[in-house]
Scaffold this active site. Structure first.
Site, short mmCIF file in Angstrom:
data_model
loop_
_atom_site.label_atom_id
_atom_site.label_comp_id
_atom_site.label_asym_id
_atom_site.label_seq_id
_atom_site.Cartn_x
_atom_site.Cartn_y
_atom_site.Cartn_z
N GLU A 1 30.84 62.76 36.41
CA GLU A 1 31.89 62.11 35.62
C GLU A 1 32.71 63.18 34.88
OE1 GLU A 1 30.61 59.69 32.16
OE2 GLU A 1 32.31 60.80 31.33
N HIS A 2 32.03 64.17 34.33
CA HIS A 2 32.75 65.27 33.67
C HIS A 2 33.60 66.05 34.66
CE1 HIS A 2 30.89 65.98 29.52
NE2 HIS A 2 30.44 64.79 29.92
N GLU B 1 25.98 68.28 25.13
CA GLU B 1 26.13 66.87 24.80
C GLU B 1 24.76 66.21 24.61
OE1 GLU B 1 28.73 64.78 27.46
OE2 GLU B 1 28.10 62.81 26.72
#
Length: 499
Positions: A127-128, A204
């Protein structure tokens, strides 16, 4: 359909964290100095694939015959239209004419539960990487274009899906459609840009999980709730496996799952199906599909025979609390009506100030400062139903746990009343109506539904089915699923409080 959460804001964050990884705040709209290029300045993706399109017969929009529009009885809202492009992309259109804006979402039917064993975190990692750019729009241009055109964007990963969205003015819709269609199969990954982003997701995890005792407890409880199913693995991944992810892992995952036949386009806002159809064909219809997609067959849990318990002691804990989670079917895999009954059950036991455990623990016994519950039914495989309580000053976690157990035992023995069911049904439907005030929430609810195996009609008519739930349905669901051997209990506390 919804996942019910009635929690304090801080605790809600802790409980929801393992269920959805949204990457930061939405990218904001630009300031006054923003440059807004004309939409037609963006070259159409379809131009590049004109030869492909010319070789195929043009796909035609087939409107619903007059008089066949169905509405949801409970809300009076029409059921959104849906169509499928020749390359397999499903399109859902939610017409909302209140403002000249649209919410544009692309949902891929792949999430962390689809990851290869030992590669946890790869879905979120990818997704990143979708923001690393394509040949047509190099790194940074995607977000810059959205921002310069006054839009907002973000992305998120869950167990069963990965989504990307933008909110823009209606006349900017072609721009974001071109951008998303381009990166559906055109992302450019290199060893350099993939490995640098791996450090970002590790950071994260550190910020969201390692530095948050509540998130750590939720992660440990989930690992015990699912004995074999991959829902027991955190969406963001285990740290040691994330650190070993490679460029080839990301590339393989992208090539396997990112395909129009494995995606759903949802557009909510100032547009209808007839208006959206030619845009969808122009931008997304040109994206070729590989065809067959992998079956979504995950390892299933064996029969659960023993209650499990987790105690997490951490000096950083500011507010001790107790949680209990029971394995429960979802809307996708439960018997007809079971998930709706569980939603009503959750509302009766833990749905606010009039719910059983709040009234008993907080109002009557005064042994807790808060108590509530949730039902997570929006998943492809088994979800969960559960409760929590924050003890009052001087009250032990074990005392509030015993009080919750007593309430559940009474409910299982005596059942629920028709009056409780009626109140819960009306509350759930009212919440669903209020949720329609948010264009993004409407789009998200349909995205979750169709990404977890439901149809658009099943998602739309959820309020009608909730209103059909009876007291007998709710009592039967409680007796079937609120069993200790199907549960994990978690206690979050400071070390000195248990010494």
């Amino acid at each position: 359909m919804r996942s019910t959460l009635h929690l304090s804001s801080a605790l809600m964050l802790c409980l929801a964290m393992p269920l959805l990884v949204a990457c930061g705040e939405d990218t904001p709209a630009p300031g006054d100095d923003a440059q807004v290029p004309a939409v037609d300045a963006v070259q159409s993706a379809a131009v590049q694939s004109a030869a492909v399109q010319d070789a195929l017969p043009p796909q035609q929009y087939v409107p619903r015959p007059d008089g066949e529009e169905r509405v949801v009885e409970a809300t009076g809202q029409p059921i959104p239209e849906s169509f499928t492009l020749d390359n397999g992309l499903q399109v859902v259109v939610i017409e909302d004419r209140r403002a000249p804006v649209v919410t544009h979402m692309v949902w891929y039917r792949v999430g962390s539960a689809d990851e290869p064993r030992g590669k946890s975190g790869i879905a979120h990692y990818l997704e990143h990487l979708l923001f690393k750019g394509t040949e047509k729009f190099p790194q940074g241009e995607f977000s810059a274009l959205v921002a310069r055109n006054g839009g907002r964007e973000n992305a998120f990963t869950s167990y069963d899906y990965t989504g990307y969205f933008q909110r823009v003015a209606r006349d900017r819709l072609p721009l974001v459609m071109e951008l998303e269609a381009d990166r559906m199969t055109g992302i450019v990954l290199t060893p350099e840009n993939t490995l640098s982003e791996r450090d970002v997701i590790l950071e994260e995890r550190s910020a969201r999980i390692e530095n948050d005792p509540g998130a750590l407890l939720a992660e440990q409880m989930n690992a015990l709730l699912y004995l074999s199913h991959p829902y027991g693995t955190p969406i963001i991944g285990w740290e040691h496996e994330m650190a070993a992810l490679t460029y080839q892992d990301a590339l393989d995952f992208y090539r396997t799952y990112y395909d129009p036949a494995n995606a759903t386009l949802i557009v909510a806002g100032d547009i209808n199906a007839a208006e959206l159809f030619p845009l969808a064909v122009e931008f997304y219809g040109a994206v070729p599909s590989k065809g067959d997609m992998p079956d979504r067959v995950r390892p299933q849990d064996p029969p659960q025979r023993a209650a499990r318990r987790v105690i997490l002691e951490d000096a950083r804990v500011e507010q001790p609390y107790m949680r209990r989670a029971y394995l429960a079917p979802s809307y996708a895999n439960g018997a007809p009506g079971e998930a709706e009954a569980l939603d009503v059950l959750s509302e009766i036991i833990g749905g606010g100030a009039t719910a059983r455990i709040y009234k008993s623990l907080v109002v009557d016994q005064k042994i807790a400062v808060n108590a509530s519950g949730w039902y997570m039914g929006s998943s492809l495989d088994d979800g969960s139903i559960g409760f929590f309580a924050i003890p009052a000053e001087g009250v032990s976690l074990e005392a509030v746990e015993e009080a919750i157990d007593a309430e559940i035992a009474t409910l299982i023995a005596d059942g629920v009343t028709p009056e409780e069911v009626e109140r819960a049904r009306r509350t759930l439907v009212a919440d669903a109506i209020f949720a329609q005030d948010s264009q993004q929430t409407m789009a998200r609810s349909y995205g979750v539904a169709v990404s977890t195996g439901l149809t658009v009609e099943q998602a739309a008519t959820w309020p009608d089915r909730v209103l059909a739930v009876t007291a007998e349905d709710v009592t039967a669901a409680a007796r079937k699923y609120l069993l200790k051997e199907r549960s994990v209990t978690g206690l979050l506390t400071r070390p000195e409080e248990r010494s």
